[in-house]
Design a protein around this motif. Structure first.
Motif, PDB file in Angstrom:
ATOM      1  N   ASP A   1       0.840  -1.196   0.000  1.00  0.00           N
ATOM      2  CA  ASP A   1       0.000   0.000   0.000  1.00  0.00           C
ATOM      3  C   ASP A   1       0.872   1.243   0.000  1.00  0.00           C
ATOM      4  O   ASP A   1       1.496   1.573   1.012  1.00  0.00           O
ATOM      5  CB  ASP A   1      -0.920   0.000   1.225  1.00  0.00           C
ATOM      6  N   GLY A   2       0.954   1.894  -1.155  1.00  0.00           N
ATOM      7  CA  GLY A   2       1.705   3.138  -1.253  1.00  0.00           C
ATOM      8  C   GLY A   2       3.205   2.975  -1.308  1.00  0.00           C
ATOM      9  O   GLY A   2       3.932   3.974  -1.258  1.00  0.00           O
TER      10      GLY A   2
ATOM     11  N   ALA B   1       2.344   6.208  -4.636  1.00  0.00           N
ATOM     12  CA  ALA B   1       1.479   6.800  -3.625  1.00  0.00           C
ATOM     13  C   ALA B   1       0.028   6.793  -4.113  1.00  0.00           C
ATOM     14  O   ALA B   1      -0.258   7.126  -5.266  1.00  0.00           O
ATOM     15  CB  ALA B   1       1.924   8.230  -3.328  1.00  0.00           C
ATOM     16  N   GLY B   2      -0.876   6.371  -3.227  1.00  0.00           N
ATOM     17  CA  GLY B   2      -2.293   6.364  -3.566  1.00  0.00           C
ATOM     18  C   GLY B   2      -2.782   5.065  -4.175  1.00  0.00           C
ATOM     19  O   GLY B   2      -3.981   4.918  -4.438  1.00  0.00           O
ATOM     20  N   TRP B   3      -1.887   4.117  -4.384  1.00  0.00           N
ATOM     21  CA  TRP B   3      -2.263   2.834  -4.996  1.00  0.00           C
ATOM     22  C   TRP B   3      -1.818   1.681  -4.105  1.00  0.00           C
ATOM     23  O   TRP B   3      -0.767   1.742  -3.464  1.00  0.00           O
ATOM     24  CB  TRP B   3      -1.646   2.687  -6.384  1.00  0.00           C
TER      25      TRP B   3
ATOM     26  N   PRO C   1      -7.056   1.728  -6.247  1.00  0.00           N
ATOM     27  CA  PRO C   1      -6.848   2.971  -5.488  1.00  0.00           C
ATOM     28  C   PRO C   1      -6.954   2.727  -3.990  1.00  0.00           C
ATOM     29  O   PRO C   1      -7.870   2.031  -3.540  1.00  0.00           O
ATOM     30  CB  PRO C   1      -7.963   3.888  -5.983  1.00  0.00           C
ATOM     31  N   SER C   2      -6.046   3.281  -3.217  1.00  0.00           N
ATOM     32  CA  SER C   2      -6.034   3.034  -1.775  1.00  0.00           C
ATOM     33  C   SER C   2      -7.229   3.643  -1.062  1.00  0.00           C
ATOM     34  O   SER C   2      -7.930   2.971  -0.309  1.00  0.00           O
ATOM     35  CB  SER C   2      -4.741   3.605  -1.164  1.00  0.00           C
ATOM     36  N   VAL C   3      -7.475   4.928  -1.298  1.00  0.00           N
ATOM     37  CA  VAL C   3      -8.466   5.661  -0.518  1.00  0.00           C
ATOM     38  C   VAL C   3      -9.881   5.162  -0.764  1.00  0.00           C
ATOM     39  O   VAL C   3     -10.681   5.023   0.167  1.00  0.00           O
ATOM     40  CB  VAL C   3      -8.375   7.176  -0.816  1.00  0.00           C
ATOM     41  N   SER C   4     -10.201   4.849  -2.011  1.00  0.00           N
ATOM     42  CA  SER C   4     -11.575   4.484  -2.359  1.00  0.00           C
ATOM     43  C   SER C   4     -11.867   2.989  -2.261  1.00  0.00           C
ATOM     44  O   SER C   4     -12.947   2.545  -2.665  1.00  0.00           O
ATOM     45  CB  SER C   4     -11.895   4.971  -3.777  1.00  0.00           C
TER      46      SER C   4
END
Length: 257
Positions: free
Chosen positions: A192-193, A197-199, A222-225
């Motif tokens: 994770d990241g 970053a973000g993936w 995508p990490s956040v979603s």
């Protein structure tokens, strides 16, 4: 299906020779396979004449010949692993809605040999032919976790062998060992990241007939979603896809906790 005894015996000899650290006497083949001495010598003579086995008369030993090497390189040229992986990876994309990859290990790196991009998803760094540090990627971690501890120590002997792409990632052999222990416990790897970053990614290894890891299947999202339940479901589907590919290449699916 009828089995031709001579063909089965010939294959058994080749498989035995391929598993040895060096040339072996005919007596070892006789004893290991339980075949008559005359049969072994007859088959070895045929294999020597065809180039699949080499006879070392001074040592009274036998080893694989150049024709066996050419057979192996032919396997590589035809890229059967990539061909067999296309459909399972496409199905993995359909099930998850995210881009899937097939990677193989090359030293301390992984090389991406297939990318199945999900519709509407942006391009990722893990394109075909790209090399990335194995210890940072989910694909690489899935492969490293299946290797003997001595091989991991040889690949990553000290902190100088570790590189980073983002501020996060293992920086020492101790950190890597702990990370790989978690991979073995779960049966799949996560990242994770640490690559971009973000993936984030999940990955699971593909094994050959001897239980050696030959590739890994991964999904990147995508990490956040992507909430934890969705990640867990993707991990399970990814692991099942890797097991499917293991079976397709005649490999051995490992027992898992």
């Amino acid at each position: 299906m009828a089995i031709v005894p001579a063909a089965a015996q010939t294959l058994a000899i080749l498989q035995l020779l391929s598993a040895q650290a060096g040339p072996v006497p005919a007596a070892v083949i006789v004893r290991s396979l339980g075949l008559p001495r005359s049969t072994v010598y007859h088959l070895l003579s045929t294999l020597v004449d065809s180039g699949f086995v080499t006879h070392l008369p001074e040592d009274r030993r036998y080893a694989l010949g150049i024709a066996a090497y050419e057979l192996g390189t032919g396997y590589t040229r035809q890229a059967p692993l990539q061909r067999l992986a296309r459909v399972p990876l496409a199905e993995l994309v359909d099930r998850t809605g995210h881009t899937a990859h097939l990677a193989v290990q090359h030293g301390r790196e992984v090389v991406y040999v297939i990318e199945e991009r999900a519709p509407g998803q942006p391009p990722l760094v893990t394109d075909v032919g790209v090399r990335l540090p194995a210890q940072l990627t989910a694909s690489g971690r899935a492969l490293l976790a299946a290797l003997p501890a001595a091989q991991i120590r040889a690949l990553f002997p000290d902190a100088a062998t570790f590189v980073l792409r983002t501020p996060v990632g293992p920086r020492s052999p101790t950190a890597l060992r702990a990370l790989l222990t978690d991979v073995r416990r779960r049966g799949y790897a996560i990242e994770d990241g640490e690559v971009s970053a973000g993936w984030a990614s999940v990955a699971s290894a593909v094994f050959d007939h001897s239980g050696h890891p030959v590739a890994s299947v991964a999904v990147t999202f995508p990490s956040v979603s992507t909430p934890a339940p969705a990640r867990a479901r993707m991990a399970v589907v990814t692991l099942r896809t890797a097991d499917t590919l293991t079976r397709r290449i005649g490999g051995v699916v490992p027992d898992r906790p």
